[in-house]
Design a protein around this motif. Structure first.
Motif, PDB file in Angstrom:
ATOM      1  N   TYR A  37     -20.351  15.794  17.973  1.00 17.96           N
ATOM      2  CA  TYR A  37     -20.466  16.345  19.318  1.00 17.96           C
ATOM      3  C   TYR A  37     -20.263  17.855  19.249  1.00 17.96           C
ATOM      4  N   GLY A  38     -20.742  18.532  20.278  1.00 11.56           N
ATOM      5  CA  GLY A  38     -20.556  19.962  20.361  1.00 11.56           C
ATOM      6  C   GLY A  38     -19.699  20.344  21.540  1.00 11.56           C
ATOM      7  N   GLY A  39     -19.556  21.643  21.710  1.00 12.63           N
ATOM      8  CA  GLY A  39     -18.796  22.186  22.824  1.00 12.63           C
ATOM      9  C   GLY A  39     -19.082  23.665  22.936  1.00 12.63           C
ATOM     10  N   ILE A  40     -18.312  24.343  23.756  1.00  9.14           N
ATOM     11  CA  ILE A  40     -18.551  25.768  23.969  1.00  9.14           C
ATOM     12  C   ILE A  40     -17.224  26.494  24.135  1.00  9.14           C
ATOM     13  N   ALA A  41     -17.095  27.639  23.456  1.00  8.18           N
ATOM     14  CA  ALA A  41     -15.922  28.500  23.574  1.00  8.18           C
ATOM     15  C   ALA A  41     -16.292  29.696  24.442  1.00  8.18           C
ATOM     16  N   LEU A  42     -15.481  29.991  25.435  1.00  9.69           N
ATOM     17  CA  LEU A  42     -15.844  30.968  26.467  1.00  9.69           C
ATOM     18  C   LEU A  42     -15.478  32.393  26.069  1.00  9.69           C
ATOM     19  N   ASN A  43     -16.094  32.830  24.987  1.00  4.79           N
ATOM     20  CA  ASN A  43     -15.923  34.198  24.503  1.00  4.79           C
ATOM     21  C   ASN A  43     -17.073  35.073  24.989  1.00  4.79           C
ATOM     22  N   SER A  44     -17.035  36.345  24.654  1.00  6.36           N
ATOM     23  CA  SER A  44     -18.013  37.279  25.197  1.00  6.36           C
ATOM     24  C   SER A  44     -19.437  36.989  24.747  1.00  6.36           C
ATOM     25  N   THR A  45     -19.621  36.341  23.604  1.00  8.64           N
ATOM     26  CA  THR A  45     -20.973  36.069  23.120  1.00  8.64           C
ATOM     27  C   THR A  45     -21.703  35.004  23.940  1.00  8.64           C
ATOM     28  N   VAL A  46     -20.978  34.259  24.782  1.00  7.18           N
ATOM     29  CA  VAL A  46     -21.649  33.327  25.706  1.00  7.18           C
ATOM     30  C   VAL A  46     -21.510  33.793  27.154  1.00  7.18           C
ATOM     31  N   GLY A  47     -21.037  35.026  27.333  1.00 14.51           N
ATOM     32  CA  GLY A  47     -20.874  35.558  28.679  1.00 14.51           C
ATOM     33  C   GLY A  47     -19.510  35.311  29.275  1.00 14.51           C
ATOM     34  N   LEU A  94     -16.542  33.714  31.070  1.00  8.34           N
ATOM     35  CA  LEU A  94     -16.348  32.618  32.028  1.00  8.34           C
ATOM     36  C   LEU A  94     -17.681  32.334  32.729  1.00  8.34           C
ATOM     37  N   ASN A  95     -18.582  31.739  31.973  1.00  3.87           N
ATOM     38  CA  ASN A  95     -19.976  31.543  32.390  1.00  3.87           C
ATOM     39  C   ASN A  95     -20.201  30.070  32.714  1.00  3.87           C
ATOM     40  N   ALA A 144     -13.266  30.658  36.754  1.00  6.13           N
ATOM     41  CA  ALA A 144     -12.538  29.705  35.916  1.00  6.13           C
ATOM     42  C   ALA A 144     -12.375  28.380  36.658  1.00  6.13           C
ATOM     43  N   GLY A 145     -12.103  28.462  37.948  1.00  4.49           N
ATOM     44  CA  GLY A 145     -12.001  27.245  38.744  1.00  4.49           C
ATOM     45  C   GLY A 145     -13.315  26.498  38.826  1.00  4.49           C
TER      46      GLY A 145
END
Length: 296
Positions: free
Chosen positions: A75-85, A87-88, A148-149
């Motif tokens: 499975y995958g996921g996503i880390a909310l760092n600047s490279t994905v924008g 808090l996108n 974030a909410g």
């Protein structure tokens, strides 16, 4: 003569929620398929591929053909760092609705991580030049930012896991309080004694909100780069209780051994220190199985 089952038998059905396989701009030992294939040595049931830089669920889907015949589910996921924008919510929505399982709030873009590693994300050195921007989840008053909410609302809707990333402990508490208010029951704080700096007492607060505490066996592997004493890990387990802990590898880096080898060495060390087999199984199999909702 010991009557203990082979270590691989004890680990059978393991679910590794923190595998740093590639592709990645950080040097990686192998890709997601190769990581899942190697898991057969210990009967690994599932793994989550983590990148600090991009949505790994798209990697997993792109490799679908190569996963045919591989026993372990990836499975995958996503880390909310600047490279994905940062808090996108749009990036989160795509990742989870395409089958992703975990949302890590800022890791290398968090203020806490930058405090510990101010070298602009060189953790280790990236293979290509990248830029990094700090991402905070609270505003100037300490209140959770609306975006974030909104991300938490999406996590709730998709029954995914919210991970506190590498943020300051007080930010993780704020995030998990908001998650609990929304009825989210799958929360994880990773390696509290690495980067984050969350003491056992604060971890108990997070557990009270419904969180699991994830410890990384890779940090305790004598052949890895950290080489921490497994007695330290056992102390954490005894302090918090195996019912509240998840063990994961946090391996896949080119400079470290394969995750399976770390699992075998550290599991044996824990058992030699007196950890009951049932407690080990709970932390490597039952708890992460619940978090990923694999038996739904």
């Amino acid at each position: 003569m010991s009557r203990r089952p082979a270590i691989a038998t004890v680990l059978d059905g393991l679910v590794d929620m923190h595998v740093h396989s590639g592709p990645s701009p950080f040097p990686r030992r192998f890709d997601h398929v190769e990581a899942a294939e190697d898991g057969a040595r210990i009967g690994m049931r599932a793994m989550v591929a983590k990148s600090h830089h991009h949505n790994t669920q798209m990697d997993v889907l792109a490799m679908k053909g190569r996963f045919a015949g591989v026993a372990a589910q990836a499975y995958g996921g996503i880390a909310l760092n600047s490279t994905v924008g940062g808090l996108n919510v749009h990036a989160v929505r795509m990742c989870l609705r395409m089958g992703g399982k975990v949302v890590w709030f800022p890791t290398i873009s968090s203020g806490r991580h930058i405090d510990c590693h101010p070298e602009d994300g060189a953790f280790p050195t990236t293979t290509v030049p990248l830029t990094l921007e700090r991402i905070d989840i609270v505003d100037g008053t300490g209140a959770l930012k609306p975006e974030a909410g909104e991300i938490l609302d999406e996590i709730k809707a998709q029954e995914a896991v919210v991970n506190g990333g590498h943020m300051y402990p007080e930010y993780i508490r704020t995030l998990f309080e908001a998650a609990k208010e929304r009825g989210i029951t799958r929360m994880v704080v990773s390696h509290p004694d690495f980067v984050i700096g969350a003491e056992p007492e604060l971890c108990r607060e997070l557990i009270g909100l419904g969180a699991f505490v994830e410890h990384e066996v890779g940090m305790y592997d004598p052949e890895g780069t950290q080489k921490w004493d497994p007695k330290q890990l056992l102390t954490w387990i005894e302090a918090l209780g195996p019912e509240h802990i998840v063990l994961a590898s946090d391996f896949g880096q080119k400079a470290n051994p394969k995750p399976v080898d770390a699992w075998l060495r550290v599991a044996e060390a824990l058992l030699d220190l007196g950890l009951p087999e049932k407690d080990l199984r709970r932390m490597v199999r039952d708890n992460p199985t619940y978090l990923l909702n694999l038996d739904a």
